[in-house]
Design a protein around this motif. Sequence first.
Motif, short mmCIF file in Angstrom:
data_model
loop_
_atom_site.label_atom_id
_atom_site.label_comp_id
_atom_site.label_asym_id
_atom_site.label_seq_id
_atom_site.Cartn_x
_atom_site.Cartn_y
_atom_site.Cartn_z
N TYR A 33 -2.22 -4.89 4.47
CA TYR A 33 -3.36 -5.43 3.75
C TYR A 33 -3.26 -5.10 2.27
N ARG A 52 3.40 -5.13 -4.30
CA ARG A 52 3.31 -4.09 -3.27
C ARG A 52 3.20 -4.72 -1.88
N LYS A 151 1.30 -0.19 3.16
CA LYS A 151 -0.17 -0.33 3.25
C LYS A 151 -0.52 -1.02 4.56
N GLU A 183 -3.29 12.78 -0.82
CA GLU A 183 -4.15 11.80 -1.49
C GLU A 183 -5.52 11.80 -0.82
N SER A 186 -8.74 6.97 0.86
CA SER A 186 -8.39 5.60 0.44
C SER A 186 -8.25 5.56 -1.09
N ASN A 187 -7.62 6.60 -1.63
CA ASN A 187 -7.47 6.70 -3.09
C ASN A 187 -6.43 7.74 -3.44
N ASN A 188 -5.95 7.71 -4.66
CA ASN A 188 -5.00 8.72 -5.13
C ASN A 188 -5.74 9.84 -5.86
N ILE A 210 -1.94 1.06 -7.07
CA ILE A 210 -1.83 0.17 -8.24
C ILE A 210 -2.71 0.72 -9.37
N THR A 211 -3.90 1.22 -9.00
CA THR A 211 -4.79 1.79 -10.01
C THR A 211 -4.16 3.05 -10.60
N ALA A 247 -8.59 0.66 -6.17
CA ALA A 247 -9.11 -0.66 -6.55
C ALA A 247 -10.61 -0.74 -6.29
N1 PDD Z 1 -7.31 1.80 -0.57
N2 PDD Z 1 -4.23 5.78 -1.15
C1 PDD Z 1 -4.70 5.22 -0.03
C2 PDD Z 1 -4.46 5.89 1.27
C3 PDD Z 1 -5.41 4.00 -0.10
O1 PDD Z 1 -5.88 3.43 1.02
C4 PDD Z 1 -5.63 3.41 -1.37
C5 PDD Z 1 -6.37 2.10 -1.52
C6 PDD Z 1 -5.13 4.06 -2.52
C7 PDD Z 1 -5.31 3.48 -3.90
O2 PDD Z 1 -4.52 2.33 -4.09
P1 PDD Z 1 -4.96 1.18 -5.12
O3 PDD Z 1 -5.14 1.86 -6.43
O4 PDD Z 1 -3.81 0.26 -5.11
O5 PDD Z 1 -6.23 0.59 -4.59
C8 PDD Z 1 -4.42 5.23 -2.37
C9 PDD Z 1 -8.03 0.54 -0.61
C10 PDD Z 1 -8.83 0.37 -1.84
C11 PDD Z 1 -8.83 0.38 0.67
O6 PDD Z 1 -8.29 0.74 1.71
O7 PDD Z 1 -9.96 -0.12 0.63
#
Ligand code: PDD
Length: 287
Positions: A33, A52, A151, A183, A186-188, A210-211, A247
């Motif tokens: 996704y 990605r 992902k 991490e 759902s974010n870094n 990406i962020t 994101a």
């Molecule tokens: N999650 N790490 C994990 C485990 C994530 O699931 C995400 C993003 C990120 C940050 O990635 P990006 O900057 O590309 O969004 C890091 C998305 C937002 C979600 O699952 O809703």
Amino acid sequence: MMRTVYINGDYLPENEAKVSIFDRGFLMADGVYEVTSVIDSKLVDFDRHVTRLQRSLKELEMKLPLSVRELLEVHQELVRANRLEEGLVYLQITRGAPPERDFSFPNPDETPQTIVLFTQSKPGLTDSPLAKQGIKVISIDDIRWGRRDIKTVQLLYPSMGKMMALKSGADDAWMLQDGYVTEGTSNNAFIVKNKKIITRPLSNKILHGITRASVMRFAKESQMELVERCFSIEEAKAADEAFITSASNFVMPVVEIDGVTLGDGTPGLVATRLREIYISECRKQAK
Ligand code: PDD
């Protein structure tokens, strides 16, 4: 409001879009996704999300079922049809629905992939009250699989981690492997010590956010000092400030880790500045 969603070539009202019970995304979490944020009805970092996505698909021996241009058109059409100003476009691609449940991959010539996209409106994404306050995180063991750089839709443990955080009165969880922060759910994760921004280097142990990449680019352009290295949870608790990137949250300050208050308990200067820079740059570059 009834949303318009996209499913396998069709734009449909959300209650008419259906996926088979044999879909491997449903049975085996065999899918990937992307989440792309939308500001001012425009897509943020679309090209990087697609790059990605292509990598995630390749690692799982899948293909992108549409051209990149078609994919952009679908994203933009959903933003338009749903009058989305601020929010997200969610995209998911699975290995499709073969006639039987089987561990081996179906022949892609016989089983078309499933692709769905939908929007989520999030007013206040840019002008977020939470960002003015900062979030609290707890630490939990990282027991996920070894390919977190892909992902995939296997999100049960991150979802459990989020619930552990909420149950303990926090907002999110940072995951730990060998005492080091991998991490967020759902974010870094980032910390700041003596004006130095520290974040874990890329590997299979984290998602290549990406962020994260954009924020690092903007930090370097603004002459901020940045170090990519692992940091422990003890180091994080002793940091001047901390923040997460994604994101769905952009740059979100962290003000408490495992009950330990960082600094004076309010969002740090570096995180606040990076959030401002990130949002203003995204406004310029979104398409
Ligand atoms: N999650 N790490 C994990 C485990 C994530 O699931 C995400 C993003 C990120 C940050 O990635 P990006 O900057 O590309 O969004 C890091 C998305 C937002 C979600 O699952 O809703």
